[in-house]
Write an enzyme that holds these catalytic residues in place. Structure first.
Site, PDB file in Angstrom:
ATOM      1  N   GLU A 440      -2.788  -5.962 -10.171  1.00 19.09           N
ATOM      2  CA  GLU A 440      -4.203  -5.963  -9.786  1.00 19.09           C
ATOM      3  C   GLU A 440      -5.122  -5.381 -10.866  1.00 19.09           C
ATOM      4  O   GLU A 440      -5.755  -4.349 -10.669  1.00 19.09           O
ATOM      5  CB  GLU A 440      -4.381  -5.217  -8.461  1.00 19.09           C
ATOM      6  CG  GLU A 440      -3.625  -5.910  -7.356  1.00 19.09           C
ATOM      7  CD  GLU A 440      -3.863  -5.315  -5.968  1.00 19.09           C
ATOM      8  OE1 GLU A 440      -3.886  -4.094  -5.847  1.00 19.09           O
ATOM      9  OE2 GLU A 440      -4.012  -6.100  -5.030  1.00 19.09           O
ATOM     10  N   GLU A 511       4.247  -9.849  -3.536  1.00 18.93           N
ATOM     11  CA  GLU A 511       4.077  -9.052  -2.316  1.00 18.93           C
ATOM     12  C   GLU A 511       3.902 -10.012  -1.147  1.00 18.93           C
ATOM     13  O   GLU A 511       3.170 -11.000  -1.257  1.00 18.93           O
ATOM     14  CB  GLU A 511       2.850  -8.137  -2.402  1.00 18.93           C
ATOM     15  CG  GLU A 511       2.984  -7.075  -3.475  1.00 18.93           C
ATOM     16  CD  GLU A 511       1.748  -6.181  -3.626  1.00 18.93           C
ATOM     17  OE1 GLU A 511       1.026  -5.953  -2.628  1.00 18.93           O
ATOM     18  OE2 GLU A 511       1.514  -5.715  -4.744  1.00 18.93           O
TER      19      GLU A 511
HETATM   20  C1  GAL Z   1      -1.748  -5.019  -2.612  1.00 21.64           C
HETATM   21  C2  GAL Z   1      -1.424  -4.060  -3.732  1.00 21.64           C
HETATM   22  C3  GAL Z   1      -0.499  -2.958  -3.284  1.00 21.64           C
HETATM   23  C4  GAL Z   1      -0.971  -2.381  -1.989  1.00 21.64           C
HETATM   24  C5  GAL Z   1      -1.069  -3.456  -0.956  1.00 21.64           C
HETATM   25  C6  GAL Z   1      -1.648  -2.965   0.352  1.00 21.64           C
HETATM   26  O1  GAL Z   1      -2.955  -5.649  -2.849  1.00 21.64           O
HETATM   27  O2  GAL Z   1      -0.847  -4.709  -4.823  1.00 21.64           O
HETATM   28  O3  GAL Z   1      -0.466  -1.984  -4.280  1.00 21.64           O
HETATM   29  O4  GAL Z   1      -2.222  -1.823  -2.183  1.00 21.64           O
HETATM   30  O5  GAL Z   1      -1.953  -4.453  -1.390  1.00 21.64           O
HETATM   31  O6  GAL Z   1      -0.824  -2.091   0.994  1.00 21.64           O
HETATM   32 MG    MG Z   2      -4.433  -2.135  -5.506  1.00 20.20          MG
END
Ligand code: GAL
Ligand code: MG
Length: 1000
Positions: A440, A511
């Site tokens: 990010e 993710e």
């Molecule tokens: C994503 C990010 C993670 C965490 C997650 C929310 O956008 O990469 O670090 O913030 O969202 O729990």
């Molecule tokens: Mg973040």
């Protein structure tokens, strides 16, 4: 001035730091190199962890005008190294997600920048003075200055990186003094905006390496496998080495410790019939070699990761990543984690069939990768980069701001430095299959250069960077060195459309399935998509563990956990850090059980009842089942296990099937399930024999479930009815029922004057919002789903043969809105003393989807033992019931509710047909339904679960709270992921609930 200001200067990232090199520990002998199980066993390793003298200053201004000597003289406190200040009682804990923890003013940081001064003594023997001493810091947050014996040595930053300094010139025989000034904020802070508690200090190990003056400094292990993967060759690339050292002997040992080869001729180093490294078979060869006066040890895993036509292959076979994102996070020590704790995590991951890890969002300490090599994990190792806070700035707005730092050439070196810090030390680890440039941070020239540099450093491994997704479409973006496309939290449809149907590059979900609170509910859907598309590499669930802080301990020493806001910080992101598959103290959440069930290694491929066979498939990519597993088969008829068989599993090669004869014949006329329970038959590295592997169920004959009527004595007394303004009292001898017009259900039911209900039956559409409901919660509240008024319209009754039948019409009506639910219910009271309800509920289609639809009631608290026929033994929702299966289960009521740190709906069981709640002497309530229902039994009211902020603040109700749903919405992963899928929303026009209650 005590120091020169390097910490607000992106052109001075490190001062006097030695060049980066591959990670190794030199040893004094071949013997030591070969046998040391800990690096501290090397005579060349001087451990500097321990208690250090310490002073915390709220502002750097408090130290700048002093001399180091004066500051050292005033040390009063001490602190553990490694540790963080905030977990040691200093400074202020702060959890923020996207927002920067400091004003956005790069490269500047707040004037009042907290600092910590650390000092410790160490001794050097006279005889060693001819050696070089290299001082290593494995992690200091955020920037630091180093002195030895009062002389300034250097400066470094990049919190999750190794900084090495040559301190030789400053040493003396006998006692020496090492001081470190750590700054909380630096220009590095703008590149370390990871979603976590922001902590400071020397949080990873510190040590000195004693080295001969002339030595090998930096080397690469090169390996090559023949195309049939039978033969490997090994070579060392000595990248940086003093001129006067000679490379002498090497010895190569097989994974089982046999000396395979020794000699001096590197070119001849080959291994025939090589045992290949995979996560399932983490075979490691050991190479020890001597250069000058030192011995080195490398554990070598022979393997080849590659993309073949955009499909990720390992050793020639396609694989999938079933991964998790893992932060270093412990509730008492924060970012400081011990080896034992890391092993505990890896053990839990193995147990739950996790095969891959993304080191979110920074590199780990090197020993972690050694563990991954040893135990077998595919690692996506990420650079210490996140610039997410730019999206919170004014300007073009949210994501349109994303590339503010990323496309600013002033930061090219910053990103390259961080990429180098992540790649160079870790390049020899077998487990790392891909480098990630960070998280990010947007896209632009800094990442184009970063990617190119990563390729230069390591042309073999591929490169990942998700935030390419935010590249400015107006810009000519260079994707040459970007090896794959990656996304977080896209919908299934988006994933398929954008990346899988016409794949330009391999695709990965860095993710997905945000595991916050009760969840995730969508693992299966993503898993299926991974199977469907070969270029879909797999994914990494967000995230491994809940991050929390310990607020207090109860009288049993049990931690009471808190989250953002409980730390007293002004800007924080609440409980968004509590989003793991395991709790802060590593108790698996049920979401992890779901992951385990979906990724089980052995599945039932088919059951042929006519032939009397079951076909099992080994889902592993490499390992044959061999003698690893043992299994038990259960024949289940009409929901009850009628026979059990220990199953002897044949050796099934990876991805192959085996057909087994069933040791029984089926009764074809009854609802029949086959259950397979698998456990480890033998110890398997981290896991002991007997460890649970999986449970699976197959429906063999689909017949109606036969639910026997509960035998009851018929009460021959006459029916009596008396109507009051607010209620109706119906009696039959010793049985009395009170129908409460205000609640729309029975408020009492007594037998021999013994009242059975502690709180009236009411209709409800509410569930205590889960974290995954956080985005619909407001809409639900606005629509009046929480605590609507019950409107009573009418009731009439009749005697129908032996039964007494009551027709009621009520509605759930919120203030200032129209009716949410209209309920027409027929209540049949039987001569045998039962209540049968059959209800037709109509939903207002103008409203948002409902959380649940059903009845709630309060029972005596002593009905503490439950037996149920339904989806169990784990919590089960429409979209979260992979770990559970249909059957008869028993459980204490107290075990149903899963204690999430922030209270919420949890512990329901969908697909139930029978529920019996009993006290010690067998009295209680028996509920059954041919149609099925979902139930939830706990000691917490909907209001309590809705309004309480922490688990330890939960107050039990005076009664057992029972919820009986016609239907409940799915769970999903909308806390961060996509909206709940339409088919799991309650958007139905009408619902039907049919139940029979019996008193026991
Ligand atoms: C994503 C990010 C993670 C965490 C997650 C929310 O956008 O990469 O670090 O913030 O969202 O729990
Ligand atoms: Mg973040």
């Amino acid at each position: 001035m005590l120091i020169e200001n390097f910490y607000e200067n992106v052109d001075m990232l490190h001062v006097n730091m030695m060049p980066r090199r591959n990670y190794y520990i030199p040893f004094e002998s071949a013997e030591a190199a070969l046998t040391a199980s800990r690096r501290s066993q090397s005579a060349r390793f001087l451990d500097l962890n321990g208690q250090w003298q310490f002073s915390y200053y709220a502002s750097i201004l408090d130290v700048l005008d002093w001399t180091l000597e004066d500051l050292i003289a005033t040390h009063k406190d001490s602190i553990a190294v490694p540790s963080t200040w905030q977990n040691s009682g200093y400074d202020q804990l702060n959890y923020t997600n996207v927002r920067y923890a400091i004003p956005f003013d790069p490269p500047f940081v707040p004037t009042d920048n907290p600092v910590g001064l650390y000092t410790r003594a160490f001794s050097v023997e006279e005889a060693d003075l001819g050696l070089d001493f290299h001082l290593n810091f494995e992690g200091v947050d955020s920037a630091f200055y180093v002195w030895v014996n009062g002389q300034w040595v250097g400066y470094s930053q990049v919190s999750h990186s190794i900084s090495e300094f040559d301190v030789t010139p400053y040493l003396q025989a006998g006692e020496n003094q090492l001081s470190v000034l750590v700054l909380k904020w630096s220009d590095g802070t703008y590149f370390e905006d990871q979603d976590k508690f922001r902590t400071s200090g020397i949080f990873r190990d510190v040590y000195l390496l004693k080295r001969p003056k002339q030595h090998l400094f930096h080397y690469l292990v090169q390996q090559e496998l023949t195309d049939d993967f039978s033969k490997a060759s090994l070579d060392l690339d000595f990248l940086v080495m003093d001129p006067d050292v000679t490379v002498s002997a090497y010895k190569l040992y097989s994974p089982d410790g046999q000396l395979l080869e020794e000699g001096q001729d590197w070119s001849a180093l080959t291994v025939e019939n090589v045992a290949l490294w995979t996560a399932e078979t983490p075979e490691l060869y050991t190479l020890v070699f001597q250069v000058g006066g030192e011995w080195f040890r490398e554990r070598v895993g022979f393997r080849r990761f590659e993309f073949i036509e955009n499909v990720l292959h390992l050793n020639g076979r396609p694989i999938k990543l079933y991964g998790v994102n893992q932060h270093d996070s412990r509730p008492r020590t924060g970012a400081t984690v011990t080896i034992e704790e890391q092993i505990e995590d890896l053990r839990l991951m193995k147990e739950h069939h996790v095969n891959a890890i993304r080191t979110a969002h920074y590199p780990k300490a090197p020993e972690f990768y050694e563990l991954c090599d040893q135990y077998g994990f595919y690692v996506m190792s990420e650079a210490d980069v996140e610039e997410h806070g730019v999206v919170e700035l004014y300007g073009r707005g949210w994501n349109a701001n994303y590339n503010k730092l990323a496309d600013d050439p002033r930061y090219i070196e910053v990103i390259k430095d961080r990429v180098a810090a992540s790649i160079i030390p870790n390049q020899n680890f077998a487990s790392i299959f891909m480098w990630s440039m960070g998280n990010e941070a947007g896209f632009g020239v800094t990442f184009e250069e970063g990617l190119k540099y990563a390729y230069k450093l390591d042309p073999i491994r591929p490169r990942h960077y998700e935030a390419f997704h935010y590249a400015d479409p107006e810009r000519d973006n260079d994707t040459t060195y970007l090896s794959c496309y990656s996304r977080m939290y896209p919908t299934l449809e988006e994933t398929e459309e954008l990346y899988l149907k016409h794949p330009e590059k391999p695709f990965v979900l860095c993710e997905y399935s945000h595991a916050m609170g009760n969840g995730p509910g969508d693992l299966r859907a993503y898993y299926e998509l991974m199977q469907q598309y070969p270029t879909f590499m797999g994914g990494f669930v967000w995230e491994w563990c809940d991050h929390a802080i310990v607020l207090a301990e109860d009288e049993n020493g049990k931690a009471q956990f808190g989250y953002g806001g409980d730390d007293g910080s002004r800007f924080n992101d609440g409980n968004f850090c509590v989003d793991g598959l395991v709790s802060p103290d590593r108790v698996p959440h049920q979401g992890l059980k779901e992951f385990q069930a979906i990724h089980r290694p052995i599945v039932i491929k088919a059951v042929d009842p006519e032939k009397g066979t079951v076909t099992l498939e080994n889902k592993l990519f490499f390992a044959a089942t061999g003698t690893r597993f043992k299994a038990k088969l259960e024949l289940q008829e009409n929901g009850k296990v009628v026979a059990e068989y220990a199953l002897v599993l044949p050796d099934i090669p990876a991805k192959q099937t085996a057909e087994l004869e069933l040791p029984f014949t089926f009764n074809t006329a009854v609802l029949t399930h086959l259950n397979l329970h698998v456990a480890l038959a033998e110890n398997q590295s981290l896991l002991p024999a007997g460890t649970f592997v999986s449970s699976e169920q197959v429906l063999v004959f689909d017949h109606a479930l036969v639910l026997p009527e509960v035998e009851r004595a018929v009460n021959t007394a006459d029916w009596q009815v008396e109507e009051f303004a607010d209620r109706l009292e119906i009696s039959k001898g010793n049985l009395v029922w009170t129908f409460d017009k205000t609640s729309g259900g029975f408020s009492d039911w007594s037998v021999d004057d013994q009242s059975q209900l502690e709180s009236p039956m009411t209709w409800t559409v509410w569930r205590a919002p889960t974290d995954n409901d956080r985005r619909v919660r407001q809409a639900w509240q606005d629509a009046g789903f929480y605590q609507p008024l019950t409107k009573f319209y009418s009731c009439d009754w009749e005697q129908n043969g032996e039964d007494f039948v009551l027709h009621t019409h009520v509605g759930l009506t919120p203030i200032y809105r129209e009716k949410v639910l209209d309920v027409q219910a027929t209540w049949t009271l039987t001569a045998a003393g039962q209540i049968k309800v059959s209800s037709h509920m109509t939903r207002n289609p103008l409203h948002p989807f409902l959380p649940r639809v059903g009845l709630q009631l309060g029972l005596k608290k002593d009905l503490s033992q439950a037996t149920y026929l339904g989806q169990g033994p784990w919590e089960a929702y429409q979209d979260k019931q992979e770990a559970s299966y249909f059957g008869q289960f028993e459980s204490p009521v107290a075990d149903f509710y899963e204690h999430h740190i922030r209270p919420q709906e949890s512990g329901s069981h969908v697909g139930a047909h029978q529920l019996i709640l009993q006290n010690q002497v067998g009295q209680g309530l028996h509920i059954q339904s041919q149609e099925g229902f979902s139930f939830n039994a706990s000691y917490y009211s909907l209001e309590t679960l809705t309004e309480t902020k922490h688990d330890h603040e939960l107050v039990e109700a005076d009664y057992l709270v029972l919820l009986l749903d016609a239907k409940q919405a799915g769970i999903g992963s909308n806390s961060c992921g996509p909206e709940l899928a339409e088919n799991y929303k309650l958007l139905d026009e009408s619902f039907h609930l049919e139940l029979t209650f019996n008193m026991l």
